[in-house]
Structures are given as structure tokens and as C-alpha cells.
Design a protein around this motif. Structure first.
Motif, PDB file in Angstrom:
ATOM      1  N   ALA A  86     -14.300 -29.152  -9.369  1.00  6.88           N
ATOM      2  CA  ALA A  86     -14.229 -27.688  -9.416  1.00  6.88           C
ATOM      3  C   ALA A  86     -12.793 -27.219  -9.565  1.00  6.88           C
ATOM      4  O   ALA A  86     -12.490 -26.309 -10.353  1.00  6.88           O
ATOM      5  N   THR A  87     -11.888 -27.863  -8.836  1.00  3.72           N
ATOM      6  CA  THR A  87     -10.476 -27.484  -8.903  1.00  3.72           C
ATOM      7  C   THR A  87      -9.923 -27.669 -10.309  1.00  3.72           C
ATOM      8  O   THR A  87      -9.142 -26.853 -10.808  1.00  3.72           O
ATOM      9  N   ARG A  88     -10.355 -28.764 -10.982  1.00  6.24           N
ATOM     10  CA  ARG A  88      -9.875 -29.034 -12.342  1.00  6.24           C
ATOM     11  C   ARG A  88     -10.545 -28.145 -13.384  1.00  6.24           C
ATOM     12  O   ARG A  88      -9.956 -27.861 -14.429  1.00  6.24           O
ATOM     13  N   SER A  89     -11.773 -27.714 -13.125  1.00  6.79           N
ATOM     14  CA  SER A  89     -12.556 -26.984 -14.124  1.00  6.79           C
ATOM     15  C   SER A  89     -12.377 -25.474 -14.060  1.00  6.79           C
ATOM     16  O   SER A  89     -12.385 -24.793 -15.092  1.00  6.79           O
ATOM     17  N   LEU A  90     -12.256 -24.940 -12.848  1.00  6.68           N
ATOM     18  CA  LEU A  90     -12.210 -23.485 -12.691  1.00  6.68           C
ATOM     19  C   LEU A  90     -10.769 -22.985 -12.765  1.00  6.68           C
ATOM     20  O   LEU A  90     -10.223 -22.420 -11.816  1.00  6.68           O
ATOM     21  N   VAL A  91     -10.160 -23.197 -13.920  1.00  3.46           N
ATOM     22  CA  VAL A  91      -8.791 -22.745 -14.160  1.00  3.46           C
ATOM     23  C   VAL A  91      -8.825 -21.590 -15.161  1.00  3.46           C
ATOM     24  O   VAL A  91      -9.815 -21.404 -15.883  1.00  3.46           O
ATOM     25  N   ASP A  92      -7.747 -20.827 -15.204  1.00  8.41           N
ATOM     26  CA  ASP A  92      -7.729 -19.595 -16.007  1.00  8.41           C
ATOM     27  C   ASP A  92      -8.050 -19.839 -17.472  1.00  8.41           C
ATOM     28  O   ASP A  92      -8.827 -19.080 -18.078  1.00  8.41           O
ATOM     29  N   ASP A  93      -7.477 -20.883 -18.069  1.00 13.23           N
ATOM     30  CA  ASP A  93      -7.689 -21.129 -19.496  1.00 13.23           C
ATOM     31  C   ASP A  93      -9.168 -21.318 -19.814  1.00 13.23           C
ATOM     32  O   ASP A  93      -9.695 -20.733 -20.771  1.00 13.23           O
ATOM     33  N   ILE A  94      -9.844 -22.137 -19.002  1.00 16.50           N
ATOM     34  CA  ILE A  94     -11.266 -22.394 -19.238  1.00 16.50           C
ATOM     35  C   ILE A  94     -12.105 -21.155 -18.946  1.00 16.50           C
ATOM     36  O   ILE A  94     -12.992 -20.775 -19.734  1.00 16.50           O
ATOM     37  N   LEU A  95     -11.841 -20.490 -17.837  1.00 13.18           N
ATOM     38  CA  LEU A  95     -12.621 -19.309 -17.475  1.00 13.18           C
ATOM     39  C   LEU A  95     -12.435 -18.185 -18.487  1.00 13.18           C
ATOM     40  O   LEU A  95     -13.383 -17.433 -18.764  1.00 13.18           O
ATOM     41  N   ASN A  96     -11.258 -18.077 -19.067  1.00 12.73           N
ATOM     42  CA  ASN A  96     -11.032 -17.057 -20.099  1.00 12.73           C
ATOM     43  C   ASN A  96     -11.856 -17.342 -21.347  1.00 12.73           C
ATOM     44  O   ASN A  96     -12.372 -16.420 -21.997  1.00 12.73           O
ATOM     45  N   LYS A  97     -11.990 -18.629 -21.683  1.00 15.68           N
ATOM     46  CA  LYS A  97     -12.823 -18.994 -22.832  1.00 15.68           C
ATOM     47  C   LYS A  97     -14.294 -18.646 -22.567  1.00 15.68           C
ATOM     48  O   LYS A  97     -15.000 -18.159 -23.460  1.00 15.68           O
ATOM     49  N   VAL A  98     -14.743 -18.920 -21.351  1.00 13.26           N
ATOM     50  CA  VAL A  98     -16.126 -18.587 -20.986  1.00 13.26           C
ATOM     51  C   VAL A  98     -16.349 -17.077 -21.096  1.00 13.26           C
ATOM     52  O   VAL A  98     -17.371 -16.628 -21.627  1.00 13.26           O
ATOM     53  N   GLU A  99     -15.399 -16.301 -20.615  1.00 16.70           N
ATOM     54  CA  GLU A  99     -15.516 -14.841 -20.719  1.00 16.70           C
ATOM     55  C   GLU A  99     -15.569 -14.406 -22.178  1.00 16.70           C
ATOM     56  O   GLU A  99     -16.294 -13.473 -22.536  1.00 16.70           O
ATOM     57  N   GLY A 100     -14.817 -15.105 -23.034  1.00 14.57           N
ATOM     58  CA  GLY A 100     -14.811 -14.760 -24.446  1.00 14.57           C
ATOM     59  C   GLY A 100     -16.115 -15.083 -25.156  1.00 14.57           C
ATOM     60  O   GLY A 100     -16.443 -14.484 -26.196  1.00 14.57           O
ATOM     61  N   LEU A 101     -16.879 -16.038 -24.596  1.00 13.98           N
ATOM     62  CA  LEU A 101     -18.173 -16.395 -25.197  1.00 13.98           C
ATOM     63  C   LEU A 101     -19.277 -15.414 -24.819  1.00 13.98           C
ATOM     64  O   LEU A 101     -20.290 -15.309 -25.527  1.00 13.98           O
ATOM     65  N   LYS A 102     -19.098 -14.714 -23.716  1.00 15.88           N
ATOM     66  CA  LYS A 102     -20.162 -13.838 -23.221  1.00 15.88           C
ATOM     67  C   LYS A 102     -20.565 -12.756 -24.224  1.00 15.88           C
ATOM     68  O   LYS A 102     -21.770 -12.508 -24.412  1.00 15.88           O
ATOM     69  N   PRO A 103     -19.631 -12.086 -24.922  1.00 21.23           N
ATOM     70  CA  PRO A 103     -20.051 -11.097 -25.923  1.00 21.23           C
ATOM     71  C   PRO A 103     -20.872 -11.696 -27.065  1.00 21.23           C
ATOM     72  O   PRO A 103     -21.768 -11.040 -27.607  1.00 21.23           O
ATOM     73  N   ILE A 104     -20.574 -12.968 -27.421  1.00 21.23           N
ATOM     74  CA  ILE A 104     -21.348 -13.617 -28.485  1.00 21.23           C
ATOM     75  C   ILE A 104     -22.780 -13.852 -28.008  1.00 21.23           C
ATOM     76  O   ILE A 104     -23.745 -13.604 -28.746  1.00 21.23           O
TER      77      ILE A 104
END
Length: 328
Positions: free
Chosen positions: A239-257
């Protein structure tokens, strides 16, 4: 459900499958497993994945008991397991002839089955010659304990070496590889393995389409839902390695699609994996009945993944491997 050939073999596997990693033995017992496996079968899933190391063997016991209690016809399903980590002793791990043979016999006892359809080398073993492993896996097939053998997280070079050994000795080479593949992990599947699909007919059964749940959109900075994978004590480092800003920002960017396509994030991520023509089956995981039902709808949105949509996704995640310049 769509059924695809496992690479160049004649075996048909469901395009979406179910894996016991994390859930069976850690979060679910036999009663829970029966419910989830039943929902999978109702959706047309015929491929179920396991490993000797999952919950220290308990996952195989749970899957075997659930299938037995459900009364499934063995020939209707494709069962896999993986060997590498079988215990604490010096010969209880790795890909020596000794561990492969003892490991598959132990797995079959736990599964309460006469054979598995697919047997994987769970990781490469640099301390064992590949020829020893190839010979041992062929011996297992000759005994009827497995029908096909393959690899998991091997390099293209190691898979090629295994095939060269098999060709030289007139033996069976690895028919399939089980790599991680999702919108955040693409290098091996799309670039490194590219020559192997044509050369050896390599089939892929990919794992972690949701990147351990990150691509479902349920996690945010500082928010780990109770009962989720990252809430488990032994997954907090992941979780510590995965829940970082770069990855979470990409996930947020996929939500509109996903919103534009009117599909859940999880289905979008799974369908994206299944859209790769080299993927024979996408292994899904779930701990709740409604998750299985939702995941299995992912194939319905494949027609929505047009070239334009795929380009939008690539622009957001910016994870497409770059092919090296070729000499002219």
C-alpha cells in the motif's frame, strides 16, 4: 463469456478467470469460496488459478473442498497451480526436480484432484539449471499430473532458453506465462515478450488487472477502506508503494473516461487488459459476491474501447513502453 485458446495450444480458457491469491485462506473460507466460485461459473468462467504458496497451501485446500462440495464435473474446468515456495526447508523451494515432483504431489493432495490442467514455475530459479526444470516439468506431464506447463514472471531470455532446451531434447516447452499486466505495468507484456508470441505461441494468463485494487478507484490518499486488500497487515508495505501521488493522479485522470463510457473503473481496467490480443485470460480477484458479478461484465464493454478511447487512456496513464530505436 468469451473463450480463447491458451496461446498456440488447443485448450480453451475463459477470457476472464478467477484467482485465489490473497482471498482464499486469508479472507475467505470454504463457505465463502463456494459462493464466489458459483458466481464465476454462472458467468461462464472455466479457469481458476492457485499456487502452493497462497495462504501456505490453505488456498488450494479451500478451492479443492469448494469444488468438491459444489459437485462440479472436473473436465468442465481448468485448474492451475504454481510451484516455487513450498516451505522453509532448503529443498522446499525453487525449481529443482525434487521440489517440482514433491510440490505437485503435495498440491494435488491439497486440491484433492488427480491432476491440474496448468502447472506454472512461479518464479525463475537461478540456482537450478533450466534443463533440469524443463525435464522435471515434462516428467510431471508424462505422469498425467499436469497437462501443460508454463512460467510466471520469467524474463523473455529465460523463456527462450527453456524453449531451446525443449527443442534440443524433443520435449514440451512452456506454453504460457503468467505476468502482472495492467495500466501501470506493461513493459513485459507489450515489449519484452513481443517476439515470443510468434516464435513460441506463448499464451498469457495475466494477474493484477486492477493493480491490487488501485485501478478500481476505491483508494485515495490516506483512505484505505476497511476489509480491502491494503487493510491487511501483510499488504501494508505494498500500500505504501502503490498509494503515491503519481499513481493516484493517474487513477483520477481515468475516472472521466470511465464516466464518459458509463462504466465502473474496475470494468474499464479489466476490459483494457482483455483487449490485448496476446492475453488468453485475465485473472481477476474478488472477496465479495457483488465484485465477481461486476468484474464479469467487463467483457461487455470491449466494443467501447475504440482506438480513440485507447489513445485517451494512454495519454492519461503515460505508461506505454517505448520501443528502442532500430538500426537501419
Amino acid at each position: 463469456m468469451e473463450y480463447r485458446n491458451l496461446g498456440r495450444t488447443g485448450l480453451k480458457v475463459s477470457a476472464l478467470s478467477y484467482g485465489a491469491w490473497v482471498s482464499f485462506g486469508n479472507q475467505l473460507d470454504v463457505k465463502d469460496a463456494k459462493v464466489l466460485l458459483s458466481r464465476c461459473r454462472e458467468a461462464g468462467v472455466n479457469f481458476f488459478d492457485n499456487a502452493e504458496v497462497y495462504a501456505n497451501g490453505r488456498a488450494e485446500e479451500i478451492m479443492g473442498s469448494a469444488i468438491r462440495e459444489l459437485g462440479w464435473k472436473r473436465s468442465d474446468v481448468v485448474i492451475s497451480t504454481k510451484l516455487f515456495w513450498g516451505g522453509q526447508g532448503p529443498n522446499d523451494k525453487g525449481l529443482s526436480r525434487k521440489h517440482i515432483i514433491e510440490g505437485i504431489k503435495a498440491s494435488l493432495r491439497r486440491l484433492d484432484m488427480e491432476y491440474v490442467d496448468l502447472l506454472y514455475c512461479h518464479r525463475p530459479d537461478i540456482s537450478t539449471p533450466i534443463e533440469e526444470t524443463v525435464r522435471a516439468m515434462n516428467w510431471v506431464i508424462d505422469q498425467g499430473w499436469a497437462f501443460y506447463w508454463g512460467t510466471s514472471e520469467w524474463s523473455a531470455q529465460q523463456i527462450t532458453e527453456a524453449w531451446e532446451v525443449a527443442h534440443r531434447l524433443d520435449l514440451i516447452g512452456p506454453a504460457m506465462e503468467q505476468p502482472e499486466y495492467n495500466l501501470l505495468a506493461r513493459e513485459k507484456v507489450e515489449l519484452e515478450y513481443a517476439p515470443l508470441y510468434k516464435s513460441y505461441g506463448l499464451g498469457l494468463t495475466t494477474w493484477s488487472p486492477l493493480a491490487s485494487g488501485v485501478l478500481s478507484g476505491k483508494y485515495s490518499k490516506g483512505n484505505i477502506p476497511e476489509g480491502s486488500r491494503f487493510a491487511l497487515e501483510n499488504y501494508k508495505n505494498l500500500a505504501t508503494r502503490s498509494l503515491v501521488d503519481d499513481i493516484l493522479n493517474k487513477v483520477e485522470g481515468l475516472k472521466p473516461i470511465a464516466t464518459e463510457l458509463n462504466v465502473p473503473m474496475s470494468q474499464l481496467a479489466i476490459a483494457w487488459c482483455a483487449a490485448n490480443p496476446n492475453v488468453s485470460s485475465v485473472i481477476t480477484g474478488a472477496t465479495k459476491e457483488h465484485q465477481v458479478i461486476e468484474n464479469m461484465k467487463a467483457l461487455q464493454i470491449l466494443p467501447k474501447l475504440t482506438p480513440d478511447v485507447m489513445e485517451k487512456i494512454d495519454a492519461v496513464v503515460n505508461s506505454k513502453p517505448k520501443r528502442p530505436d532500430q538500426y537501419r
